[in-house]
Motif scaffolding. Structure first.
Motif, short mmCIF file in Angstrom:
data_model
loop_
_atom_site.label_atom_id
_atom_site.label_comp_id
_atom_site.label_asym_id
_atom_site.label_seq_id
_atom_site.Cartn_x
_atom_site.Cartn_y
_atom_site.Cartn_z
N PHE A 203 54.26 40.87 107.02
CA PHE A 203 53.22 41.41 106.14
C PHE A 203 53.15 40.72 104.77
N GLU A 204 54.31 40.40 104.20
CA GLU A 204 54.34 39.85 102.83
C GLU A 204 53.50 38.57 102.69
N PHE A 205 53.34 37.82 103.80
CA PHE A 205 52.67 36.51 103.67
C PHE A 205 51.49 36.31 104.60
N ALA A 206 51.41 37.05 105.71
CA ALA A 206 50.34 36.82 106.69
C ALA A 206 49.00 37.35 106.14
N THR A 207 47.91 36.82 106.69
CA THR A 207 46.58 37.17 106.18
C THR A 207 45.74 37.89 107.25
N LEU A 208 44.68 38.51 106.78
CA LEU A 208 43.78 39.21 107.71
C LEU A 208 43.23 38.25 108.78
N GLY A 209 42.80 37.06 108.36
CA GLY A 209 42.23 36.10 109.31
C GLY A 209 43.26 35.66 110.35
N GLY A 210 44.50 35.45 109.89
CA GLY A 210 45.58 35.07 110.80
C GLY A 210 45.86 36.20 111.80
N TRP A 211 45.84 37.43 111.29
CA TRP A 211 46.09 38.58 112.19
C TRP A 211 45.02 38.63 113.28
N LEU A 212 43.75 38.46 112.83
CA LEU A 212 42.65 38.55 113.81
C LEU A 212 42.72 37.38 114.80
N ALA A 213 43.01 36.20 114.27
CA ALA A 213 43.03 35.00 115.13
C ALA A 213 44.18 35.04 116.13
N THR A 214 45.20 35.90 115.90
CA THR A 214 46.34 35.95 116.81
C THR A 214 46.49 37.32 117.50
N ARG A 215 45.61 38.24 117.22
CA ARG A 215 45.68 39.60 117.79
C ARG A 215 47.05 40.24 117.49
N SER A 216 47.28 40.33 116.21
CA SER A 216 48.57 40.76 115.72
C SER A 216 48.77 42.28 115.88
N ALA A 217 50.04 42.70 115.83
CA ALA A 217 50.37 44.13 115.89
C ALA A 217 51.27 44.47 114.70
N GLY A 218 50.93 45.55 114.01
CA GLY A 218 51.74 46.00 112.87
C GLY A 218 52.70 47.10 113.30
N MET A 219 53.65 47.42 112.40
CA MET A 219 54.67 48.43 112.75
C MET A 219 54.06 49.79 113.09
N GLN A 220 52.93 50.10 112.47
CA GLN A 220 52.33 51.42 112.68
C GLN A 220 51.20 51.37 113.70
#
Ligand SMILES: Cc1cc2nc3c(=O)[nH]c(=O)nc-3n(C[C@H](O)[C@H](O)[C@H](O)COP(=O)(O)OP(=O)(O)OC[C@H]3O[C@@H](n4cnc5c(N)ncnc54)[C@H](O)[C@@H]3O)c2cc1C
Length: 567
Positions: A203-220
């Motif tokens: 979270f400290e460094f990743a970005t919204l675009g990176g999350w979307l481009a990789t289909r990221s999952a957060g702790m919650q």
């Protein structure tokens, strides 16, 4: 001001993992990995010795971008080229720490608005430039590394596009520029009373675009979903022009284009903006610890709770190995507290919790919602054999949740290989898959004749299944470090594939997972993905070599265990 990570490791250059405050941790690691006090020390090479490759340039492209970008948006210095060379996987860090940076970009651009991205992509198309979108550079699958040496290589850093563009309070949606890094995004939304609630470990460094481009999952994600569940509309600049999807809650106008853009890893275009579902900042964040006698009963408790609609904000269940590591990070108690803890441990042991599995459960929301969930969830986990530890463990978890990734740098300084692998499977296959992966890696350590660590946690849960997140570590074999790493990485990925797991639940494909894509999506599935790529990016300028294997590399046979993919 952009906050860059260490060029040679994870995270904030000003932060060091507080090993001194955790006197049990290093002895635990030494014992598990067979590290002596005099073990090999492998610090990163001195920065002054890192030689960047010679730069290619393209006069037409340089002239074009100078026509609409300010000089401060164009970097050709070695500092920026180095920082933008890799993500943060073990092979990335291993190479950069040795000064191996052959794939550094020739130039780094910093876009400040959507129109500039359109102009950059058009110029790249016109002059046949290789363009890699870059968010936080936190991926661990080779996502931001340039692989095509035939043309000038440009990396497009999106982090100067980080504004919240607007909030629709009545609909609980927020439009946000894609370069916004996690902390800024949450800070900006919190100031308006809202939260996205997407907090991956990076979270400290990743970005919204990176999350979307990789289909990221957060702790919650158990409460708020994966990032692709939160997106309502998007803007992506492709070489064929800008795709802008419509801001409506649902639609049946053909396949969902938002979902085609999600996970496209910069291969189809650059995501510049997204409208996301947001929720009011939760006034209560209450995290509890529960012990289980084994991983299986903890997993059954999660399954039952979720099936009965008792779904908290987070379930995170660690297996015995990972719980051992987590407990070794605890500060030893003294005096009266120590006496009480010793008695308590004896009591737990007598009840069958000698080598327990730790579950963290998060309850977030307004006070009524959090209390309601606690009332529903805690009886289920207790009925399944869980021993409730209360919320003091939860407070420690909340405090330390972003510190653990910094530990890898210390291990790499001591000649160790450390990395992670993650998958997801339906409930009926989850525990067999877990055991197969754990046992395969343990057997490989045995076969190679050295001690190693493999630990796992259930990180994200659904009605139909869950995600498993493994960490593995061992001392490096000097001179054969990457071959050794890829033996383990390939072995665990093969085990996922053979036991009904997905190739990746949230880390994406990059080039690391590319060899398994045909087995993941079938050959016609690959044809579909190739069709999307060749339609939107006919000259192949966008992040070449990622996500989809080239046609001649299709194979249903397992990838050779020792191939190093970037050589
Ligand atoms: C310590 C650590 C912990 C992690 N924990 C998690 C976790 O809990 N959950 C999780 O999901 N992941 C996790 N990751 C992986 C990583 O953080 C995610 O993949 C994240 O989504 C990447 O975001 P980023 O902004 O850093 O993207 P980058 O690494 O910069 O890029 C990732 C990919 O997306 C593309 N891309 C980036 N921005 C854009 C854009 N605007 N438009 C188009 N394409 C773009 C890049 O070209 C690349 O292919 C972790 C990684 C590390 C090192």
């Amino acid at each position: 001001m952009l906050k860059d990570m260490k060029w040679w490791g994870w995270g904030d250059p000003a932060y060091a993992f507080p090993l001194d405050e955790k006197p049990l941790l290093w002895p635990f690691i030494q014992k598990t990995l067979g590290l002596s006090d005099s073990c090999r020390k492998t610090p990163p090479i001195d920065r002054a010795q890192v030689r960047l490759p010679e730069q290619k340039t393209n006069a037409g492209f340089v002239q074009a971008i100078n026509g609409f970008l300010k000089p401060t948006q164009i970097a050709i210095d070695d500092e920026q080229r180095l920082i933008h060379t890799y993500g943060k996987s073990f092979p990335d860090l291993f190479r950069v720490r040795k000064g191996i940076v052959d794939n550094a970009p020739d130039m780094v651009l910093f876009a400040e608005c959507h129109v500039e991205v359109e102009k950059i992509v058009q110029a790249a198309k016109q002059f046949n430039i290789r363009l890699v979108p870059f968010g936080g550079g936190t991926n661990i699958v080779g996502g931001v590394e340039h692989l095509d040496h035939s043309q000038m290589r440009v990396t497009l850093d999106m982090r100067r596009m980080s504004r919240v563009l607007g909030i629709d309070e009545g609909s609980s949606t927020a439009s946000i520029e894609a370069g916004s890094p996690g902390p800024k995004l949450e800070e900006d939304l919190n100031a308006l009373g809202y939260s996205l609630g997407h907090m991956p470990d990076s979270f400290e460094f990743a970005t919204l675009g990176g999350w979307l481009a990789t289909r990221s999952a957060g702790m919650q994600s158990d409460a708020y979903g994966k990032i692709e569940d939160m997106v309502v509309a998007m803007k992506m600049v492709s070489p064929m022009g800008t795709i802008e999807t419509k801001l409506t809650p649902k639609s049946s106008a053909g396949p969902d284009i938002d979902q085609i853009i999600c996970g496209s890893e910069g291969t189809l275009g650059v995501i510049t903006e997204a409208t996301m579902k947001v929720h009011p900042v939760p006034p209560v964040k209450d995290y509890h610890g529960v012990l289980f006698r084994d991983f299986e009963s903890g997993s059954e408790a999660i399954h039952e709770a979720i099936s009965r609609n008792a779904s908290p904000t987070m379930f995170r269940l660690q297996d015995i190995a990972e719980t051992g590591l987590a407990f070794s990070m605890k500060k030893p108690s003294t005096g009266f507290t120590k006496m009480i803890e010793t008695q308590y441990k004896k009591y737990l042991k007598s009840k069958g919790f000698a080598t327990p599995c730790l579950m963290m459960i998060g309850f977030e929301g307004d006070a009524d919602h959090a209390a309601d969930m606690r009332r529903k969830v805690l009886p289920i986990v207790k009925n399944r054999g869980g021993h409730h530890l209360g919320n003091s463990v939860g407070k420690t978890f909340q405090k330390n949740k972003f510190a653990v990734p910094y530990l890898r740098d210390i291990l790499m300084n001591h000649g160790c290989m450390v990395d992670v692998a993650e998958t997801a499977a339906v409930w009926s296959k989850l525990m067999p898959l877990y055991r197969a992966a754990r046992d395969t890696i343990q057997a490989q350590f045995k076969k190679e004749g050295y001690p190693g660590y493999i630990g796992c946690h259930i990180s994200h849960s659904y009605v139909d299944g869950a995600s498993l997140y493994f960490t593995f570590a061992a001392q490096q074999i000097e001179g054969k470090e990457l071959e050794q790493y890829y033996r383990f990485k390939r072995l665990i990925t093969e085990t996922f594939m053979q036991n009904g797991g997905t190739l990746t639940h949230h880390h994406a494909v990059g080039y690391e997972h590319r060899p398994w894509m045909e087995r993941e999506v079938t050959r016609p599935g690959l044809t579909l993905l190739r069709g999307l790529k060749s339609t939107l990016d006919p000259s192949g300028i966008m992040n070449p070599g990622k996500l989809v294997p080239p046609e001649d590399k299709d194979s249903n046979s397992p990838t050779p265990a020792t191939t190093v993919p970037f050589e």
